[in-house]
Design an enzyme around this catalytic site. Sequence first.
Site, PDB file in Angstrom:
ATOM      1  CG  HIS A   4      -0.619 -11.001  64.782  1.00 27.74           C
ATOM      2  ND1 HIS A   4      -1.505 -10.173  64.054  1.00 27.74           N
ATOM      3  CD2 HIS A   4      -0.154 -11.933  63.957  1.00 27.74           C
ATOM      4  CE1 HIS A   4      -1.497 -10.707  62.475  1.00 27.74           C
ATOM      5  NE2 HIS A   4      -0.642 -11.757  62.754  1.00 27.74           N
TER       6      HIS A   4
ATOM      7  CE  LYS B  78       4.130  -0.927  55.014  1.00 30.10           C
ATOM      8  NZ  LYS B  78       3.068   0.031  54.442  1.00 30.10           N
TER       9      LYS B  78
ATOM     10  CE  LYS C  22      -5.975  -0.945  51.448  1.00 28.48           C
ATOM     11  NZ  LYS C  22      -5.352  -2.135  50.965  1.00 28.48           N
TER      12      LYS C  22
HETATM   13  N1  GLU Z   1      -2.171  -1.307  49.269  1.00 30.96           N
HETATM   14  C1  GLU Z   1      -1.547  -2.149  49.257  1.00 30.96           C
HETATM   15  C2  GLU Z   1      -2.221  -3.478  49.371  1.00 30.96           C
HETATM   16  O1  GLU Z   1      -3.347  -3.436  49.419  1.00 30.96           O
HETATM   17  C3  GLU Z   1      -0.205  -2.153  49.642  1.00 30.96           C
HETATM   18  C4  GLU Z   1      -0.108  -2.130  51.151  1.00 30.96           C
HETATM   19  C5  GLU Z   1       1.438  -1.908  51.627  1.00 30.96           C
HETATM   20  O2  GLU Z   1       2.267  -1.913  50.982  1.00 30.96           O
HETATM   21  O3  GLU Z   1       1.497  -1.721  53.035  1.00 30.96           O
HETATM   22  O4  GLU Z   1      -1.713  -4.404  49.419  1.00 30.96           O
END
Ligand code: GLU
Length: 473
Positions: free
Chosen positions: A66, A71, A107
């Site tokens: 969205h 990220k 992720k």
């Molecule tokens: N791996 C981190 C988290 O679980 C950072 C994610 C990021 O900065 O995109 O939030």
Amino acid sequence: MASKKPYSFSASVNHMVDRAFKVLDIDPGVANDIKACSAVLQVKFPVNIKGKIEVFTGWRATHSTHRLPSKGGIRYAPIVDQDEVEALAALMTYKCAIVDVPFGGSKGGLLIDPRNYTRDELQLITRRFTRELVRKGFLSPATNVPAPDVGTGEREMAWIMDTYKHLHPEDIDYQGCVTGKPVHHGGIRGRTEATGRGVVYALREFFRHPADMKSAGLSGGLEDKRIVIQGLGNVGYHAAKLLQEEDKALIIAIIERDGALVNDAGFSIEHVRQYMNEHDGCIKGFPDAVYSENGNKALEMTCDILIPAAMESVITADNAEKIKTRLICEAANGPVTFEADEILNKRGITILPDAYANAGGVTVSYFEWIRNLSHIRFGRMERRYDEIRGRHVISAIESLTGREVPDWLEAEIVRGADELDLVRSGLDDTMRLAYQQISEAKNSNKKIRDFRTAAYVLAVSKISRSYQVIGVY
Ligand code: GLU
């Protein structure tokens, strides 16, 4: 309860979010859509390791789009699977919404024990994994931007960026294809400490809310609070160090892979970390502490604040009844299972949930991504200008009062903010504002009994609103 098969990680996250859908009375179809993982890629690829072909398996899940880019980190771990990656991607969606970071959630994971490979081998593996992700449309500054997570750091992020740059030399924004990079390769100052520092800012804000403290059975400030921390990795180390050094809290127990250390008088985090660096990451043998092999038992110690900062599912239906703390601050993702969460809520133990408490990492990733797209370091334009204005203020004060401003005060007033100052200020503001919204949601709606549901209510309302506005529903 303990005899029932526990929920998978993603089912656990979904059950927690369901509480928010119930409070908001959201249409079940919409709820299912928000919970669904929009795409997941699994890749298997060969790499020649010491003359032998090894096949590696990796995933990248895009939970929501969205907002773009989606990220979230990439973890390298010997235990990782599609369900875990999907659960973590979902957490990223809610996390970004809670702290108003305009990204979707994603992720990635690679099934590997990085300790078994040399630096050069890891570089080969990372570059090959990156090529898979780029070619299949799961990595670019505009659509999907990874970051460090368990088992990865700025070194891997630099390799990812460099591989992307070679595949897309025409992309002027190539640096924004990944965050958590080294500072001299487009990274931002303060990213490495960001998640741990965000945890501390969350706790400080909690301790500015007397009603919330009272309902948790706590009073005063962070000073002398007795804290148990699990995991002295990147997140746990920075959180514990700040709490001990700046807030004067007592870190009375540290749980690590090889056991637990207990010291009622509190640890110097820097000493423990130094010891770990010299002893292959182990804490056993650290002087002036009681060591026990069964680390997880220390989760059950009596303390004011328990900070799980390692992996998911460490507080489950099996040990939730034995937890003896007032406040759990989830620095890791998913440390408390749904079943345990229900038990802890009934027992009146307050939890600052992962999707809020550890959002400092993605918040500063957002700042880094903006820096990459704008191609300029924060503070570069205004720092000297602020300095000049500061000098004018000093001259005005001195000429009006006829007295000299002391040197230390002059230095404070004159100093222009640099990138680190701005990053920390932006992070602090983000964590405070999000806390205030969560606390307000919790305390103004009788149907919300805990911070996690309050945080999810906020996240889900923002996400469903954003879908509605673009006409998905
Ligand atoms: N791996 C981190 C988290 O679980 C950072 C994610 C990021 O900065 O995109 O939030």
